[in-house]
Design a protein around this motif. Structure first.
Motif, PDB file in Angstrom:
ATOM      1  N   ILE A 152       0.860  -1.183   0.000  1.00  0.00           N
ATOM      2  CA  ILE A 152       0.000   0.000   0.000  1.00  0.00           C
ATOM      3  C   ILE A 152       0.896   1.233   0.000  1.00  0.00           C
ATOM      4  CG2 ILE A 152      -1.723   1.317   1.295  1.00  0.00           C
ATOM      5  CD1 ILE A 152      -2.519  -1.393   2.595  1.00  0.00           C
ATOM      6  N   GLY A 153       0.691   2.111  -0.957  1.00  0.00           N
ATOM      7  CA  GLY A 153       1.406   3.377  -0.983  1.00  0.00           C
ATOM      8  C   GLY A 153       0.555   4.453  -0.333  1.00  0.00           C
ATOM      9  N   LEU A 154       1.180   5.335   0.445  1.00  0.00           N
ATOM     10  CA  LEU A 154       0.471   6.455   1.061  1.00  0.00           C
ATOM     11  C   LEU A 154       1.205   7.743   0.696  1.00  0.00           C
ATOM     12  CD1 LEU A 154      -1.766   7.571   2.792  1.00  0.00           C
ATOM     13  CD2 LEU A 154      -0.403   7.094   4.835  1.00  0.00           C
ATOM     14  N   LEU A 155       0.603   8.500  -0.197  1.00  0.00           N
ATOM     15  CA  LEU A 155       1.187   9.742  -0.684  1.00  0.00           C
ATOM     16  C   LEU A 155       0.683  10.887   0.189  1.00  0.00           C
ATOM     17  CD1 LEU A 155       2.763  11.261  -2.950  1.00  0.00           C
ATOM     18  CD2 LEU A 155       0.605  11.325  -4.222  1.00  0.00           C
ATOM     19  N   TYR A 156       1.567  11.407   1.044  1.00  0.00           N
ATOM     20  CA  TYR A 156       1.141  12.450   1.970  1.00  0.00           C
ATOM     21  C   TYR A 156       1.817  13.783   1.692  1.00  0.00           C
ATOM     22  CZ  TYR A 156       5.567  11.869   4.501  1.00  0.00           C
ATOM     23  OH  TYR A 156       6.898  11.818   4.837  1.00  0.00           O
ATOM     24  N   ALA A 191       4.322   1.729  -7.746  1.00  0.00           N
ATOM     25  CA  ALA A 191       4.743   0.323  -7.792  1.00  0.00           C
ATOM     26  C   ALA A 191       4.011  -0.516  -6.748  1.00  0.00           C
ATOM     27  CB  ALA A 191       6.250   0.212  -7.578  1.00  0.00           C
ATOM     28  N   THR A 192       3.154   0.112  -5.958  1.00  0.00           N
ATOM     29  CA  THR A 192       2.365  -0.623  -4.974  1.00  0.00           C
ATOM     30  C   THR A 192       1.042  -1.066  -5.595  1.00  0.00           C
ATOM     31  OG1 THR A 192       1.373   1.427  -4.136  1.00  0.00           O
ATOM     32  CG2 THR A 192       3.370   0.631  -3.037  1.00  0.00           C
ATOM     33  N   ARG A 193       0.387  -2.026  -4.955  1.00  0.00           N
ATOM     34  CA  ARG A 193      -0.892  -2.497  -5.486  1.00  0.00           C
ATOM     35  C   ARG A 193      -1.960  -1.406  -5.408  1.00  0.00           C
ATOM     36  NH1 ARG A 193      -4.138  -7.474  -2.835  1.00  0.00           N
ATOM     37  NH2 ARG A 193      -1.990  -8.235  -2.579  1.00  0.00           N
ATOM     38  N   VAL A 194      -1.954  -0.669  -4.306  1.00  0.00           N
ATOM     39  CA  VAL A 194      -2.938   0.387  -4.088  1.00  0.00           C
ATOM     40  C   VAL A 194      -2.206   1.643  -3.613  1.00  0.00           C
ATOM     41  CG1 VAL A 194      -4.888   1.137  -2.687  1.00  0.00           C
ATOM     42  CG2 VAL A 194      -4.796  -1.205  -3.518  1.00  0.00           C
ATOM     43  N   LEU A 195      -2.497   2.778  -4.246  1.00  0.00           N
ATOM     44  CA  LEU A 195      -1.922   4.050  -3.821  1.00  0.00           C
ATOM     45  C   LEU A 195      -3.034   4.921  -3.264  1.00  0.00           C
ATOM     46  CD1 LEU A 195       0.365   6.103  -3.584  1.00  0.00           C
ATOM     47  CD2 LEU A 195      -0.071   6.774  -5.956  1.00  0.00           C
ATOM     48  N   VAL A 196      -2.840   5.347  -2.019  1.00  0.00           N
ATOM     49  CA  VAL A 196      -3.797   6.210  -1.329  1.00  0.00           C
ATOM     50  C   VAL A 196      -3.190   7.602  -1.211  1.00  0.00           C
ATOM     51  CG1 VAL A 196      -5.046   6.583   0.825  1.00  0.00           C
ATOM     52  CG2 VAL A 196      -4.724   4.258  -0.038  1.00  0.00           C
ATOM     53  N   GLY A 197      -4.017   8.624  -1.352  1.00  0.00           N
ATOM     54  CA  GLY A 197      -3.558   9.988  -1.189  1.00  0.00           C
ATOM     55  C   GLY A 197      -4.163  10.634   0.044  1.00  0.00           C
ATOM     56  N   LEU A 198      -3.451  11.594   0.609  1.00  0.00           N
ATOM     57  CA  LEU A 198      -3.983  12.419   1.691  1.00  0.00           C
ATOM     58  C   LEU A 198      -4.212  13.831   1.174  1.00  0.00           C
ATOM     59  CD1 LEU A 198      -1.919  11.438   4.872  1.00  0.00           C
ATOM     60  CD2 LEU A 198      -4.267  10.799   4.296  1.00  0.00           C
ATOM     61  N   PRO A 199      -5.238  14.526   1.659  1.00  0.00           N
ATOM     62  CA  PRO A 199      -5.458  15.909   1.232  1.00  0.00           C
ATOM     63  C   PRO A 199      -4.191  16.739   1.412  1.00  0.00           C
ATOM     64  CG  PRO A 199      -7.296  15.129   2.551  1.00  0.00           C
ATOM     65  CD  PRO A 199      -6.236  14.065   2.644  1.00  0.00           C
ATOM     66  N   MET A 223      -7.137   9.713 -13.245  1.00  0.00           N
ATOM     67  CA  MET A 223      -6.457   8.769 -14.139  1.00  0.00           C
ATOM     68  C   MET A 223      -6.411   7.353 -13.570  1.00  0.00           C
ATOM     69  SD  MET A 223      -3.297  10.791 -15.931  1.00  0.00           S
ATOM     70  CE  MET A 223      -2.528  11.386 -14.441  1.00  0.00           C
ATOM     71  N   GLY A 224      -6.840   7.200 -12.317  1.00  0.00           N
ATOM     72  CA  GLY A 224      -6.837   5.884 -11.692  1.00  0.00           C
ATOM     73  C   GLY A 224      -5.558   5.552 -10.963  1.00  0.00           C
ATOM     74  N   ALA A 225      -4.573   6.439 -11.021  1.00  0.00           N
ATOM     75  CA  ALA A 225      -3.295   6.173 -10.351  1.00  0.00           C
ATOM     76  C   ALA A 225      -3.464   6.164  -8.835  1.00  0.00           C
ATOM     77  CB  ALA A 225      -2.264   7.221 -10.761  1.00  0.00           C
ATOM     78  N   VAL A 226      -4.286   7.060  -8.321  1.00  0.00           N
ATOM     79  CA  VAL A 226      -4.609   7.107  -6.898  1.00  0.00           C
ATOM     80  C   VAL A 226      -5.931   6.389  -6.693  1.00  0.00           C
ATOM     81  CG1 VAL A 226      -5.196   8.605  -4.945  1.00  0.00           C
ATOM     82  CG2 VAL A 226      -3.330   9.237  -6.493  1.00  0.00           C
ATOM     83  N   HIS A 227      -5.896   5.310  -5.935  1.00  0.00           N
ATOM     84  CA  HIS A 227      -7.072   4.464  -5.732  1.00  0.00           C
ATOM     85  C   HIS A 227      -8.153   5.186  -4.943  1.00  0.00           C
ATOM     86  CE1 HIS A 227      -9.073   0.547  -5.472  1.00  0.00           C
ATOM     87  NE2 HIS A 227      -9.320   0.809  -4.207  1.00  0.00           N
ATOM     88  N   MET A 228      -7.739   5.878  -3.889  1.00  0.00           N
ATOM     89  CA  MET A 228      -8.690   6.614  -3.057  1.00  0.00           C
ATOM     90  C   MET A 228      -7.957   7.705  -2.292  1.00  0.00           C
ATOM     91  SD  MET A 228      -9.302   3.990   0.162  1.00  0.00           S
ATOM     92  CE  MET A 228      -9.919   2.666  -0.865  1.00  0.00           C
ATOM     93  N   THR A 229      -8.716   8.670  -1.803  1.00  0.00           N
ATOM     94  CA  THR A 229      -8.161   9.732  -0.971  1.00  0.00           C
ATOM     95  C   THR A 229      -8.782   9.628   0.415  1.00  0.00           C
ATOM     96  OG1 THR A 229      -7.906  11.202  -2.882  1.00  0.00           O
ATOM     97  CG2 THR A 229      -7.864  12.227  -0.709  1.00  0.00           C
ATOM     98  N   TRP A 230      -7.934   9.508   1.422  1.00  0.00           N
ATOM     99  CA  TRP A 230      -8.410   9.406   2.793  1.00  0.00           C
ATOM    100  C   TRP A 230      -8.679  10.788   3.372  1.00  0.00           C
ATOM    101  CZ3 TRP A 230      -4.432   5.365   5.067  1.00  0.00           C
ATOM    102  CH2 TRP A 230      -4.812   4.079   4.635  1.00  0.00           C
ATOM    103  N   ASP A 262      -5.988   1.096 -14.806  1.00  0.00           N
ATOM    104  CA  ASP A 262      -6.506   1.411 -16.132  1.00  0.00           C
ATOM    105  C   ASP A 262      -8.037   1.439 -16.135  1.00  0.00           C
ATOM    106  OD1 ASP A 262      -6.701  -1.297 -15.698  1.00  0.00           O
ATOM    107  OD2 ASP A 262      -5.740  -1.916 -17.575  1.00  0.00           O
ATOM    108  N   ALA A 263      -8.665   0.472 -15.450  1.00  0.00           N
ATOM    109  CA  ALA A 263     -10.124   0.436 -15.384  1.00  0.00           C
ATOM    110  C   ALA A 263     -10.671   1.634 -14.607  1.00  0.00           C
ATOM    111  CB  ALA A 263     -10.584  -0.864 -14.731  1.00  0.00           C
ATOM    112  N   LEU A 264      -9.996   2.013 -13.513  1.00  0.00           N
ATOM    113  CA  LEU A 264     -10.433   3.183 -12.753  1.00  0.00           C
ATOM    114  C   LEU A 264     -10.307   4.448 -13.584  1.00  0.00           C
ATOM    115  CD1 LEU A 264      -8.911   2.562  -9.193  1.00  0.00           C
ATOM    116  CD2 LEU A 264     -11.320   2.531  -9.840  1.00  0.00           C
ATOM    117  N   GLY A 265      -9.237   4.534 -14.387  1.00  0.00           N
ATOM    118  CA  GLY A 265      -9.053   5.700 -15.248  1.00  0.00           C
ATOM    119  C   GLY A 265     -10.187   5.854 -16.238  1.00  0.00           C
ATOM    120  N   LYS A 266     -10.653   4.745 -16.797  1.00  0.00           N
ATOM    121  CA  LYS A 266     -11.791   4.799 -17.725  1.00  0.00           C
ATOM    122  C   LYS A 266     -13.063   5.180 -16.982  1.00  0.00           C
ATOM    123  CE  LYS A 266     -14.360   2.125 -21.164  1.00  0.00           C
ATOM    124  NZ  LYS A 266     -14.463   0.847 -21.901  1.00  0.00           N
ATOM    125  N   GLU A 267     -13.292   4.546 -15.836  1.00  0.00           N
ATOM    126  CA  GLU A 267     -14.501   4.804 -15.047  1.00  0.00           C
ATOM    127  C   GLU A 267     -14.593   6.257 -14.614  1.00  0.00           C
ATOM    128  OE1 GLU A 267     -15.703   3.641 -10.537  1.00  0.00           O
ATOM    129  OE2 GLU A 267     -15.101   1.968 -11.829  1.00  0.00           O
TER     130      GLU A 267
END
Length: 240
Positions: A112-116, A130-138, A181-188, A213-218
């Motif tokens: 899990i990546g956490l971009l803070y 390079a992580t399975r899921v990347l999460v962002g913080l405000p 773009m789907g690069a960030v899975h969710m924002t906490w 890629d699917a999230l980017g389309k969605e």
């Protein structure tokens, strides 16, 4: 949020995570009892060969020895653009770090990546992406490439790129654009405990796969990537 704020919110019962000149290494135990390896880059440190090989080695040593997920904390500059690093093969070191994280994830250590904070270019590709899921913080401030650098590469004017950035996330830096773009899975939310949000994500991790890629389309940020990837896969299977 600062690194100390993030760690305190994630691990209110304490942790063994240290910041050694911008390289984050250590471990912690969540309230559920789940042990977690913690690595990353802090203080907007540039990711060079020295940092990359330390992080790679720390993760590799844990594969097969420990259990539990791996958290990658990200607040970096871009890759270190020095003559020394480039001559010693910086691209290979960054690729090695990315492959180590992917290897760990494929061998039972959910990543899990956490971009803070900030991150850009090769440093973002080799850590959070390079992580399975990347999460962002405000307040996080990522950029695959800033607009002045993009102008040099594309030969387009800053005015043209700024106009494209208004409607096309691929041309625009920032957390919201990487999310589209789907690069960030969710924002906490930074207003509530990060520990609770981490526990909720970990509960879903067995079913969560890398579907950027699917999230980017969605989300309307990359509308063609998933279809092209599926078409290439289908063509490859037809020629086997």
């Amino acid at each position: 949020m600062t690194l100390d704020d993030v760690l305190a919110s994630l691990f209110p019962d304490g942790h063994d995570v240290r910041n050694d000149e911008g390289v984050v290494l250590g471990s912690a135990v969540l309230r559920s009892g789940t042990g977690m390896l913690v690595v990353g880059i802090a203080d907007r440190t540039a990711l060079g060969i020295d940092e990359a090989i330390r992080l790679s080695g720390y993760v590799l040593e844990s594969v097969g020895r420990d259990t539990g997920p791996i958290l990658v904390l990200v607040d970096s500059d871009s890759q270190r653009m020095s003559k020394r690093d480039e001559l010693l093969g910086l691209n290979e070191f960054l690729a090695h770090l990315a492959k180590v994280l992917i290897h760990a994830d494929m061998n039972g250590r959910a990543t899990i990546g956490l971009l803070y904070g900030h991150s850009a270019a090769g440093a973002l590709l080799a850590t959070g992406l390079a992580t399975r899921v990347l999460v962002g913080l405000p307040g996080a401030d990522p950029a695959v490439m800033d607009l002045p650098s993009m102008a040099k590469v594309t030969k387009l004017s800053m005015e043209a790129l700024e106009e494209k950035a208004k409607s096309t996330p691929v041309f625009a830096p920032g957390l919201s654009n990487l999310a589209r773009m789907g690069a960030v899975h969710m924002t906490w939310s930074s207003a509530v405990s990060l520990a609770g949000q981490m526990e909720a994500l970990l509960a879903d991790m067995p079913a969560v796969q890398d579907k950027r890629d699917a999230l980017g389309k969605e989300r309307g940020g990359r509308v063609k990537a998933v279809d092209i990837a599926e078409r290439v896969r289908d063509l490859a299977l037809q020629t086997r």
